[in-house]
Design a protein around this motif. Sequence first.
Motif, short mmCIF file in Angstrom:
data_model
loop_
_atom_site.label_atom_id
_atom_site.label_comp_id
_atom_site.label_asym_id
_atom_site.label_seq_id
_atom_site.Cartn_x
_atom_site.Cartn_y
_atom_site.Cartn_z
N LYS A 67 0.87 -1.27 -0.02
CA LYS A 67 -0.02 -0.06 0.10
C LYS A 67 1.00 1.33 -0.04
O LYS A 67 0.51 2.23 -0.66
CB LYS A 67 -1.07 0.04 1.18
N TRP A 308 -9.30 3.49 -3.10
CA TRP A 308 -8.99 2.88 -1.95
C TRP A 308 -10.01 1.69 -1.44
O TRP A 308 -9.76 0.81 -0.65
CB TRP A 308 -8.82 3.62 -0.60
N ILE A 311 -8.83 -1.82 -2.37
CA ILE A 311 -7.81 -2.26 -1.65
C ILE A 311 -8.17 -2.53 -0.09
O ILE A 311 -7.81 -3.53 0.35
CB ILE A 311 -6.56 -1.18 -1.64
N GLU A 315 -8.43 -6.51 1.50
CA GLU A 315 -7.61 -6.86 2.64
C GLU A 315 -8.24 -7.46 3.73
O GLU A 315 -7.91 -8.45 4.42
CB GLU A 315 -7.11 -5.68 3.14
N GLY A 445 -2.67 6.37 2.24
CA GLY A 445 -1.47 5.05 2.20
C GLY A 445 -0.92 5.02 3.52
O GLY A 445 -0.52 3.64 4.13
#
Length: 497
Positions: A67, A308, A311, A315, A445
């Motif tokens: 990331k 995001w 992502i 996760e 990030g």
Amino acid sequence: MALLLVSICLAAVIFLYFNNNPLNHSKKFIFRRFVNWFPLGMSYAFLYMARYNLNVSKNAMGDMMTKEQFGIIFAAGTIVYGLSFLINGPLVDRIGGKKGIIIATLGSALMNLLMGGATYLYLMGRLKTNMVVAFSVLYALNMFFQSYGAVSIIKVKAYWFHVRERGVFGAIFGTLISFGVYFAFDWGQAIVDASKLNPEGPRTAFQNFIQHIFAIDTGATDATWLVFTIPAFILIVWALIDMVLLKDSPKEANFDELDTADASSGDDDDVKITLGLIFKKVFANPVMITIALVDFTSGVLRNGIMQWYLIFANETKETNPAFYAGSEFFIKNWGLLLCLTGVLGGFIAGLVSDRMFQSRRGPPAAINNFIMIFLLIAMCFFLTKNPTLFGLSAVLMTLAVIGVHSLMSGTAAADFGGKKMTATASGIVDGCVYLGSGLQSLSIGYLSAKNWHYWPLFLIPFAALGLFLALRMWKELPEATKKYILEVEKAEALKQH
């Protein structure tokens, strides 16, 4: 099914375009303007595919691109994108939007081919330099060329659309962005899935097509580099189409010049665009500064969600399997959902601006920012707890923020900059979008690596700031537009008597 929905959406946009003619242009003019903006717009949409394919490649590479590394690479590109408008905005004002979009498409195509090559070397273990350095440089160069796209499309629009029509074109602009996001995330993911060495389940027709056309079976690794190279080839095709069909102004297409009633209305056609004039009309204009700051907040918010969500959701596959299972609909259809809501958001904002607020751009921007504050608060509550409501809040965020962005970058900047300096004005505004995007990329990030709860909390102050700034420009209109509206109202009053 997704492609069918997008096709229906595109058909609806075209239908609305042909049925929105408040100035009673001739059918010939309306059709020629369509032939102008459609290939230009599709070029811009595929530029988006060649921009956000980095996000898709990050998910495909998994831990090979962390990331933090992704945040650095993306931030390098967005910061270069933002600053490059100081160069290419004035340049496009001089050379015209046609040359600008050709520079954008061919330049981005070249950089994507090079990024594809770097990805191939990295996955094959042959990349001799640091991956973050290599991708940061290439992605920054890609974004430098990409930055020609936005100013070029708005430069051409400024000559072909009257201020009273630009709310609808702002909606078209938002639609093109939304199509680009769909191409990037859903088509990009389809390319990644088709290029896997060992795909899950039976091969699809698209997988067989990719395997045979590109002969990608290395026997060693997935062909993730195709997510860069395929958009590059598509951009080259659209560049060739633009060379043939695109005209910078109605005059070049053998029509009378259109008085657009923007800030340049009444100016001498032979006036020279000097740095002093640019500073006076753009940098020293408080309304332009407010527009740029509103779009700065939209850059933080738009990419803060769009970049995001996938992502974050991916996760949770290991850390929160139940949440991941509830997020699968959004993960699989992320590009389509962003496309549909973006189209809707752009058209609602544009129509509200033109039909309810006399083409003022501040009111719908303020309303959308107000909505985003509540959506971000909802994301804070539902994070890790309710995947459906969290995903729905994230998707609706894009509806609202595309409405703001299409009005500010796609419309307000051209209104107050005027058609002669619209590339410089819109470039500065769009540059602020990507400076905001760079800020959120570095910040989220870093913060998400500590705790994902910081993610929506970080975005709330920017929605509040956007609301405050949009309220400040609630009543603003270019003087020429006010004059035009008064003349129309007087003419209608005379007809009634």
